[in-house]
Write an enzyme that holds these catalytic residues in place. Structure first.
Site, PDB file in Angstrom:
ATOM      1  N   ASP A  19       0.816  -1.210   0.000  1.00 46.33           N
ATOM      2  CA  ASP A  19       0.000   0.000   0.000  1.00 46.33           C
ATOM      3  C   ASP A  19       0.856   1.269   0.000  1.00 46.33           C
ATOM      4  O   ASP A  19       0.458   2.291  -0.546  1.00 46.33           O
ATOM      5  CB  ASP A  19      -0.933   0.009   1.219  1.00 46.33           C
ATOM      6  CG  ASP A  19      -2.180  -0.844   0.981  1.00 46.33           C
ATOM      7  OD1 ASP A  19      -2.294  -1.427  -0.108  1.00 46.33           O
ATOM      8  OD2 ASP A  19      -3.023  -0.916   1.890  1.00 46.33           O
ATOM      9  N   GLY A  20       2.039   1.193   0.597  1.00 43.79           N
ATOM     10  CA  GLY A  20       2.931   2.357   0.579  1.00 43.79           C
ATOM     11  C   GLY A  20       3.354   2.717  -0.831  1.00 43.79           C
ATOM     12  O   GLY A  20       3.433   3.896  -1.189  1.00 43.79           O
TER      13      GLY A  20
ATOM     14  N   ARG B  18       2.574   6.163  -2.982  1.00 43.78           N
ATOM     15  CA  ARG B  18       3.590   6.943  -3.705  1.00 43.78           C
ATOM     16  C   ARG B  18       3.161   7.181  -5.147  1.00 43.78           C
ATOM     17  O   ARG B  18       3.268   8.294  -5.663  1.00 43.78           O
ATOM     18  CB  ARG B  18       4.943   6.220  -3.658  1.00 43.78           C
ATOM     19  CG  ARG B  18       5.665   6.333  -2.339  1.00 43.78           C
ATOM     20  CD  ARG B  18       7.122   5.889  -2.456  1.00 43.78           C
ATOM     21  NE  ARG B  18       7.231   4.457  -2.699  1.00 43.78           N
ATOM     22  CZ  ARG B  18       7.247   3.526  -1.739  1.00 43.78           C
ATOM     23  NH1 ARG B  18       7.118   3.889  -0.469  1.00 43.78           N
ATOM     24  NH2 ARG B  18       7.376   2.246  -2.041  1.00 43.78           N
TER      25      ARG B  18
ATOM     26  N   ASN C  43      -5.677   8.469   2.346  1.00 51.86           N
ATOM     27  CA  ASN C  43      -6.032   7.827   3.610  1.00 51.86           C
ATOM     28  C   ASN C  43      -6.453   8.820   4.681  1.00 51.86           C
ATOM     29  O   ASN C  43      -7.558   8.764   5.192  1.00 51.86           O
ATOM     30  CB  ASN C  43      -4.861   6.994   4.129  1.00 51.86           C
ATOM     31  CG  ASN C  43      -4.765   5.637   3.462  1.00 51.86           C
ATOM     32  OD1 ASN C  43      -5.722   5.171   2.842  1.00 51.86           O
ATOM     33  ND2 ASN C  43      -3.619   4.997   3.574  1.00 51.86           N
TER      34      ASN C  43
ATOM     35  N   ARG D  55       4.996  16.863  24.846  1.00 53.89           N
ATOM     36  CA  ARG D  55       3.997  17.917  24.921  1.00 53.89           C
ATOM     37  C   ARG D  55       2.809  17.624  24.013  1.00 53.89           C
ATOM     38  O   ARG D  55       2.981  17.329  22.835  1.00 53.89           O
ATOM     39  CB  ARG D  55       4.606  19.274  24.507  1.00 53.89           C
ATOM     40  CG  ARG D  55       5.753  19.760  25.383  1.00 53.89           C
ATOM     41  CD  ARG D  55       5.289  20.104  26.785  1.00 53.89           C
ATOM     42  NE  ARG D  55       4.330  21.195  26.794  1.00 53.89           N
ATOM     43  CZ  ARG D  55       4.691  22.488  26.859  1.00 53.89           C
ATOM     44  NH1 ARG D  55       5.975  22.828  26.858  1.00 53.89           N
ATOM     45  NH2 ARG D  55       3.765  23.418  26.898  1.00 53.89           N
TER      46      ARG D  55
ATOM     47  N   ASP E 133      -2.711  14.189  21.552  1.00 54.18           N
ATOM     48  CA  ASP E 133      -1.515  13.853  20.769  1.00 54.18           C
ATOM     49  C   ASP E 133      -1.684  14.259  19.309  1.00 54.18           C
ATOM     50  O   ASP E 133      -0.697  14.367  18.581  1.00 54.18           O
ATOM     51  CB  ASP E 133      -1.235  12.354  20.841  1.00 54.18           C
ATOM     52  CG  ASP E 133      -0.585  11.942  22.153  1.00 54.18           C
ATOM     53  OD1 ASP E 133      -0.329  12.820  22.990  1.00 54.18           O
ATOM     54  OD2 ASP E 133      -0.341  10.739  22.346  1.00 54.18           O
TER      55      ASP E 133
ATOM     56  N   TYR F 227      -4.267   4.311   9.515  1.00 49.30           N
ATOM     57  CA  TYR F 227      -3.909   4.993  10.758  1.00 49.30           C
ATOM     58  C   TYR F 227      -5.126   5.126  11.679  1.00 49.30           C
ATOM     59  O   TYR F 227      -5.047   4.878  12.894  1.00 49.30           O
ATOM     60  CB  TYR F 227      -3.339   6.367  10.411  1.00 49.30           C
ATOM     61  CG  TYR F 227      -2.642   7.119  11.530  1.00 49.30           C
ATOM     62  CD1 TYR F 227      -2.612   6.657  12.824  1.00 49.30           C
ATOM     63  CD2 TYR F 227      -1.987   8.320  11.248  1.00 49.30           C
ATOM     64  CE1 TYR F 227      -1.960   7.363  13.815  1.00 49.30           C
ATOM     65  CE2 TYR F 227      -1.335   9.030  12.225  1.00 49.30           C
ATOM     66  CZ  TYR F 227      -1.328   8.555  13.518  1.00 49.30           C
ATOM     67  OH  TYR F 227      -0.687   9.254  14.506  1.00 49.30           O
ATOM     68  N   ALA F 228      -6.271   5.475  11.125  1.00 51.21           N
ATOM     69  CA  ALA F 228      -7.475   5.652  11.939  1.00 51.21           C
ATOM     70  C   ALA F 228      -7.869   4.358  12.635  1.00 51.21           C
ATOM     71  O   ALA F 228      -8.356   4.371  13.769  1.00 51.21           O
ATOM     72  CB  ALA F 228      -8.628   6.168  11.071  1.00 51.21           C
ATOM     73  N   PHE F 229      -7.671   3.221  11.981  1.00 52.70           N
ATOM     74  CA  PHE F 229      -7.962   1.927  12.598  1.00 52.70           C
ATOM     75  C   PHE F 229      -7.057   1.691  13.803  1.00 52.70           C
ATOM     76  O   PHE F 229      -7.510   1.227  14.859  1.00 52.70           O
ATOM     77  CB  PHE F 229      -7.769   0.823  11.549  1.00 52.70           C
ATOM     78  CG  PHE F 229      -8.009  -0.560  12.065  1.00 52.70           C
ATOM     79  CD1 PHE F 229      -9.292  -1.074  12.142  1.00 52.70           C
ATOM     80  CD2 PHE F 229      -6.941  -1.364  12.447  1.00 52.70           C
ATOM     81  CE1 PHE F 229      -9.509  -2.362  12.611  1.00 52.70           C
ATOM     82  CE2 PHE F 229      -7.154  -2.649  12.918  1.00 52.70           C
ATOM     83  CZ  PHE F 229      -8.438  -3.149  12.998  1.00 52.70           C
TER      84      PHE F 229
END
Length: 318
Positions: free
Chosen positions: A74-75, A79, A150, A161, A180, A193-195
């Site tokens: 997938d990466g 790209r 995505n 921080r 964060d 990422y959301a998963f």
């Protein structure tokens, strides 16, 4: 006869991707196609490609291509999407990675890919993308912009921080978070990422935006599923003075200073994915995550049958 054009996205540092692409190109050129290959991949393939039918490009192909075939995970697809999505080219991925939700075929299924390309034996589905704009102050000039397949994420720049943000939906403030970071995801990105951030899985043909706070210190800090016409604004406050980092698909990033404003909305561009099968998304979930779909009684019965079969095999051997 008018020659047909195909572009390739290749993970040029993976030998198996180069080998698969090399075979695909050689066979496709034999059918009279012109294959456009990125310059870095061409260098890795140099000396093992046909003498004719190969064109090299750096930014975008110099011709209108009918399909982009990607060899990698997938990466690699993300790209390739940086030029294919903006040009409106459909993409078909051959998965050489791990989970690979964007890829259509596994390497073991790619044997008939040339025939499918020659016959145009695939359908194209369109998926929602995002566009993002960064302003150094509310209502100011846009200083950075991009698109995302995505997700768009505004994250803290310093590990120790949190960032202080106010989230606006359609011009109305919703909540202030110490967090964060904040993700704005597409349905396609809901399994990325959301998963990992405990967001819900959205079916990819759904038109919606997904907002996921990352470990926010607030009572109301749950993932939100919004209308595809919604506009999400993330306003950074003064804390921390170091600011944050804005990411698109984990690939393109820029620093964000305090009091900046990030706007995310639906993009006019679409992710166009070529599909060779009618496999429902639920089957993809089961396959990619190896989900258990049999009851414990059924498994117990299969185990018992396996033990009986093994016992019979021992008796036969005796």
């Amino acid at each position: 006869m008018t020659r047909r054009h195909i572009a390739l996205g290749i993970h040029h540092q993976r030998p198996e991707a180069l080998e698969a692409a090399r075979d695909f190109i050689a066979r496709l050129v034999g059918h009279g196609f012109v294959c456009w290959v990125r310059d870095n991949a061409y260098e890795a393939l140099a000396g093992s490609l046909p003498a004719e039918g190969i064109e090299v490009f750096c930014e975008t192909p110099g011709a209108d291509v009918e399909l982009v075939v990607v060899f990698g995970g997938d990466g690699t697809i993300l790209r390739a999407a940086e030029w294919a999505v903006l040009a409106g080219y459909p993409m078909l991925g051959v998965n050489l990675g791990h989970v690979g939700f964007l890829a259509e075929l596994e390497t073991s299924e790619a044997h008939d890919l040339v025939d499918r390309v020659v016959k145009r034996d695939y359908r194209v589905e369109e998926r929602l993308c995002l566009e993002v704009e960064l302003r150094e102050q509310p209502g100011g000039a846009v200083v950075w912009s991009s698109f995302a397949i995505n997700e768009v994420s505004l994250e803290k720049a310093a590990r120790e921080r949190m960032v202080e943000v106010v989230l606006d939906i359609d011009g109305h403030p919703l909540s202030r978070w110490g967090t964060d970071g904040v993700l704005v995801s597409t349905p396609t990105g809901s399994t990325a990422y959301a998963f990992s951030a405990q967001g819900p899985v959205l079916w990819p043909d759904l038109d919606a935006l997904l907002v996921v706070p990352l470990l926010a210190h607030a009572l109301f800090a749950r993932p939100l599923v919004l209308s595809p016409t919604s506009t999400v604004v993330i306003r950074m406050l003064e804390n921390p003075p170091s600011g944050g980092v804005l990411w698109c698909d984990g690939r393109r990033s820029t620093d964000v200073s305090p009091l900046s404003e990030v706007t995310v909305r639906r993009s006019p561009h679409k992710l166009r994915l070529a599909r060779t099968s009618e496999q429902p998304f639920v089957q993809r979930l089961v396959k990619k995550f190896a989900l258990p779909i049999h009851g414990w009684r059924g498994q117990a019965e299969r185990d018992a049958e396996a033990r009986k079969a093994a016992a019979r095999g021992v008796e036969d051997a005796d």
